[in-house]
Design an enzyme around this catalytic site. Structure first.
Site, PDB file in Angstrom:
ATOM      1  N   ASP A  97      14.312 -18.118 -26.435  1.00  0.00           N
ATOM      2  CA  ASP A  97      15.089 -17.600 -27.564  1.00  0.00           C
ATOM      3  C   ASP A  97      14.887 -16.086 -27.668  1.00  0.00           C
ATOM      4  O   ASP A  97      13.867 -15.561 -27.218  1.00  0.00           O
ATOM      5  CB  ASP A  97      14.622 -18.299 -28.847  1.00  0.00           C
ATOM      6  N   GLU A  98      15.866 -15.387 -28.252  1.00  0.00           N
ATOM      7  CA  GLU A  98      15.784 -13.933 -28.463  1.00  0.00           C
ATOM      8  C   GLU A  98      15.437 -13.206 -27.158  1.00  0.00           C
ATOM      9  O   GLU A  98      14.557 -12.331 -27.119  1.00  0.00           O
ATOM     10  CB  GLU A  98      14.746 -13.595 -29.550  1.00  0.00           C
ATOM     11  N   ARG A 132      22.549  -9.497 -42.086  1.00  0.00           N
ATOM     12  CA  ARG A 132      21.645 -10.370 -42.851  1.00  0.00           C
ATOM     13  C   ARG A 132      22.337 -10.864 -44.121  1.00  0.00           C
ATOM     14  O   ARG A 132      21.908 -11.838 -44.719  1.00  0.00           O
ATOM     15  CB  ARG A 132      20.375  -9.624 -43.271  1.00  0.00           C
ATOM     16  N   LYS A 145      22.768 -20.342 -33.124  1.00  0.00           N
ATOM     17  CA  LYS A 145      22.050 -20.439 -31.843  1.00  0.00           C
ATOM     18  C   LYS A 145      20.825 -21.355 -31.938  1.00  0.00           C
ATOM     19  O   LYS A 145      20.525 -22.071 -30.989  1.00  0.00           O
ATOM     20  CB  LYS A 145      21.630 -19.062 -31.342  1.00  0.00           C
ATOM     21  N   THR A 146      20.152 -21.343 -33.096  1.00  0.00           N
ATOM     22  CA  THR A 146      18.976 -22.207 -33.254  1.00  0.00           C
ATOM     23  C   THR A 146      19.393 -23.670 -33.174  1.00  0.00           C
ATOM     24  O   THR A 146      18.694 -24.494 -32.574  1.00  0.00           O
ATOM     25  CB  THR A 146      18.283 -21.933 -34.605  1.00  0.00           C
ATOM     26  N   GLN A 169      21.568  -7.251 -31.026  1.00  0.00           N
ATOM     27  CA  GLN A 169      20.414  -7.341 -31.919  1.00  0.00           C
ATOM     28  C   GLN A 169      19.109  -6.988 -31.194  1.00  0.00           C
ATOM     29  O   GLN A 169      18.029  -7.400 -31.616  1.00  0.00           O
ATOM     30  CB  GLN A 169      20.323  -8.743 -32.520  1.00  0.00           C
TER      31      GLN A 169
END
Length: 805
Positions: free
Chosen positions: A253-254, A642, A62-63, A284
């Site tokens: 973002d997020e 992670r 996504k980044t 998340q």
């Protein structure tokens, strides 16, 4: 036609041709970058206008999508000044801006990019006068706020055991993030009744006092940066119009982690052009305790017309076993957006599950596994992470890592900028920028000691509140105010005022590094620390030197930022908005220890998720409602994803909690993972026995042969002996098999094969050599010299020794 005319025409044509070549070159570069994306990533990058949501699974890039989308907008002619990109860490913003700069060049410097708090602090400094604040207002961190609230509680003569400053601050923070101002609080009888029921009927007065004292000190806390931005945009339509026109393209973002206050700001700013792109993953969303509202992302499509929805479902980070196991977990949640995360990566090893007898043994298992992995696979310390639900769990891990001589770093502990000596220096610097900052002034006015005692400070505080002025202003006019202070004390106060004013003059002509060096010497801070000749005192001086190096680096870095001067005020704002992860350079090769909340956005080849026990994870305080339990499950999903290659889940059968040893049972989350993705390193607990709530002896003689077995765990039939009678080993408690089988080379209790000179391995002390043996039978002892820990005498009937040489 003159020579000069022909000459300049030639220059123009040459310049025009080079510009065209450059544009073609830039276009080719942009197209190459877009072509490197997969189809799902490319679609949101190519859409220029309109509202859109990108539902991005863990590890789906996504980044990269956000970065390339911003670069492409600039390539398509959108002015970088008109793009606002909001992230959740300054580190992420810096990394994204650097990537964009690599694509589009210096134009990236003009982007408005950063965290919600840093971007809105910038806006508030520009527009501060409209709200009655100075543009050099101080930003209070949590420590400043709790200290001020503690002072207010003391002045109001309230019981500090009922009105605990940290709890009161948390309550005020939740008010602000829900846009409950002081006025709104006093207009809401339900809130007042709730506080009265919790034995805090004067919460509203504390809230009001806190807000007034912050305003008088020219200070805002973290929550104010959002609350005041909402106030600015709603009370001043011309300001809203100005920033709506400025931010024609907004990227967030997020988005699943935004709270109500952040949601309203984004809605207001995007209301004119609707060119808003939000990226996030409902799976998340783990920050409800900070006010994050998962409904912001779930309902995004209802907030805007014509929303385009894109899904990034290919995971590039983790193995198939990890990705598919994580899917089986998150599928148990009912509140979620539709998506199926998949990966083309190899299956990789299964998720390994280990049971220990105690939390200490759990720590030793983790440390031993890291040690073995490093030796066998030549892995670096930085490739391992240990994640836990609560900070208290780190102690056992730290003890075990130290014994194995494995370097580690704890994230989320005491921040560098919260250390006393650093905070003292920063408070002096804060006074240079804003002398009204009362928290900074009270902290350093008598440090190092200059004869200004608590009674003097209390008189100054009372006078400041009476005259509605700052303490510094009262000190400036000390001769005109009758505070019943002797001439010696007045002189000391005037000297302090003159010292701060001299620092302000230096700040006008010198950079932040020169000023900080001057402040640490002139105030006597360095001399004070030098009096302490202990290693701790020396370390504090070294920390100040590290701070100076950080200021120097900041000044150098600001040279690249458009409009920045590297001024002291800029550095202090950067520090105020910094997080522990923002300060991580990633240079140290250390095992990472952190709570799962802090691990979000990070990745490691090998991850240990420790403390997988009921009432710990999921937390006993987060199982009152389905929404709370689902958030705990999302937290486990974040922890597992992670891991890139290998994940370990560990739990203990007993653990010290609240000072007591308590029995534990495995977390329900372990059972929720499909069995095809896991491998047990220790025998699975399946034998459960009836455990009476009261002592059966009070009923007299009991025929123990007729005690019934409890209903077994689903799928585990009760075990009986061949004669259909209950086993004579029946115990009045839950049976717990010992952890694992004995190692092949381990010594028996009275092993006579041990000899002086043998090299042995002990699960707690590590590798060592036997120096001496003494005693017989149950009293036989071995004197062993361990590589870590030195010489120890161990009773062989208790010691578990593995002979390795």
């Amino acid at each position: 036609m003159s020579f000069f005319y022909i000459y300049f025409c030639g220059l123009y044509i040459h310049k025009l041709r080079n510009t065209v070549i450059l544009q073609v070159s830039d276009s080719n570069k942009m197209q190459q970058i877009i072509n490197q994306l997969n189809d799902a990533q490319r679609a949101p990058v190519l859409q220029k206008d309109g509202p859109m949501i990108v539902i991005a699974g863990a590890g789906s890039g996504k980044t990269r999508v956000l970065t390339v989308r911003i670069a492409n907008l600039i390539h398509l002619g959108v002015d970088a000044f008109n793009i606002l990109s909001l992230t959740f860490t300054n580190k992420a913003a810096r990394e994204m801006k650097k990537r964009i700069q690599d694509i589009v060049g210096a134009e990236a410097k003009n982007l408005w990019m950063g965290t919600f708090h840093s971007v809105f602090a910038k806006i508030l400094r520009i527009e501060a006068d409209k709200l009655g604040y100075p543009n050099n207002f101080t930003i209070y961190d949590a420590q400043d706020s709790v200290r001020l609230i503690g002072q207010i509680i003391k002045e109001m003569q309230l019981d500090k055991d009922i009105y605990k400053p940290k709890q009161v601050f948390g309550r005020i923070s939740s008010y602000k993030n829900s846009l409950i101002t002081v006025k709104a609080y006093f207009n809401n009888p339900e809130l007042q009744e709730a506080d009265a029921m919790s034995k805090k009927p004067r919460m509203g007065e504390i809230y009001q006092q806190y807000v007034e004292r912050c305003f008088k000190s020219g200070a805002m806390d973290f929550d104010d940066l959002l609350l005041k931005t909402n106030e600015l945009l709603n009370r001043f339509p011309e300001v809203l119009s100005k920033y709506q026109d400025r931010f024609r393209y907004i990227l967030v973002d997020e988005y699943q982690d935004t709270n109500h206050s952040q949601y309203l700001i984004v809605r207001a700013l995007s209301d004119r052009f609707h060119n808003i792109c939000v990226v996030g993953d409902d799976a998340q969303s783990i920050y409800a305790f900070r006010g994050a509202n998962i409904n912001n992302i779930l309902n995004f499509q209802k907030d805007y017309e014509g929303v385009q929805t894109y899904r990034l479902e290919q995971n590039y980070r983790s193995t198939k076993n990890i990705v598919e196991a994580a899917n089986t977990i998150i599928d148990k949640n009912k509140t979620k957006l539709d998506k199926v995360v998949w990966t083309a990566n190899d299956f990789g090893p299964k998720i390994k599950i280990h049971r220990s007898l105690t939390d200490g043994e759990e720590g030793r298992f983790v440390a031993a596994t890291i040690f073995e992995e490093k030796m066998q696979k030549q892995m670096m310390n930085g490739q391992f992470a240990i994640l836990y639900r609560t900070n208290a769990q780190s102690r056992a891990m730290e003890d075990a890592l130290r014994k194995r001589d494995i370097p580690y770093r704890i994230y989320g502990g005491l921040s560098f900028y919260q250390r006393k000596e650093i905070k003292d220096v920063l408070c002096y610097l804060r006074l240079v920028i804003n002398p009204k900052d009362e928290e900074a002034l009270i902290r350093v006015i008598n440090y190092p000691a200059r004869g200004i005692g608590n009674s003097t400070i209390e008189k100054l505080t009372v006078a400041a509140n009476h005259y509605k002025r700052s303490i510094f202003e009262v000190m400036e006019h000390i001769e005109k105010i009758d505070l019943k202070l002797n001439s010696g004390t007045k002189n000391k106060l005037q000297d302090f005022v003159m010292m701060i004013k001299s620092f302000q003059i230096i700040n006008e002509n010198q950079d932040a590094l020169y000023l900080t060096d001057h402040v640490t010497k002139k105030t006597g801070l360095i001399q004070e620390l030098k009096k302490d000749g202990t290693p701790e005192g020396i370390a504090r001086i070294e920390n100040i030197e590290v701070l100076m190096g950080g200021i120097k680096d900041f000044i150098e870095g600001q040279k690249e930022v458009d409009g920045a001067r590297g001024a002291l005020s800029e550095f202090l704002e950067d520090v105020a908005l910094a997080t522990d992860l923002d300060n991580d350079t990633g240079d140290d090769d250390r095992v990472a220890l952190m709570t799962i909340h802090l691990a979000k956005g990070l990745e490691f080849p090998t991850v240990f998720i420790v403390g997988m026990e009921e009432d710990l994870f999921p937390s006993a305080m987060s199982m009152n409602t389905r929404s709370e339990l689902e958030e705990e499950r999302r937290l486990f999903y974040v922890a597992l994803t992670r891991a890139e290659h290998q994940a370990y889940l560990t739990y203990a059968q007993s653990r010290y909690r609240w000072g007591k040893l308590v029995d534990s049972e495995p977390s329900r989350f372990i059972e929720e993972i499909d069995s095809q993705y896991i491998e047990y390193l220790t025998p699975v607990e399946t034998n459960y026995r009836y455990k009476p709530m009261i002592n059966t002896d009070i009923f007299g003689d009991v025929d123990k042969s007729k005690l019934r077995l409890a209903k077994p765990v689903a799928g585990t039939p009760p075990k009986h002996s061949t004669n259909n009678e209950p086993s004579p080993n029946l115990n009045i408690r839950k049976l717990k098999p010992v952890s694992g089988s004995a190692p092949s080379g381990s010594a028996n209790l009275f092993d006579n094969n041990l000899a002086v000179g043998n090299v042995v391995m002990h699960e707690r002390f590590g590798k060592g050599q036997i120096l001496n043996l003494e005693g017989v039978g149950a009293d036989k002892k071995a004197e062993i010299k361990f590589e870590v820990g030195g010489i120890k005498k161990l009773l062989l009937r208790f010691a578990k020794l593995e002979v390795i040489g």
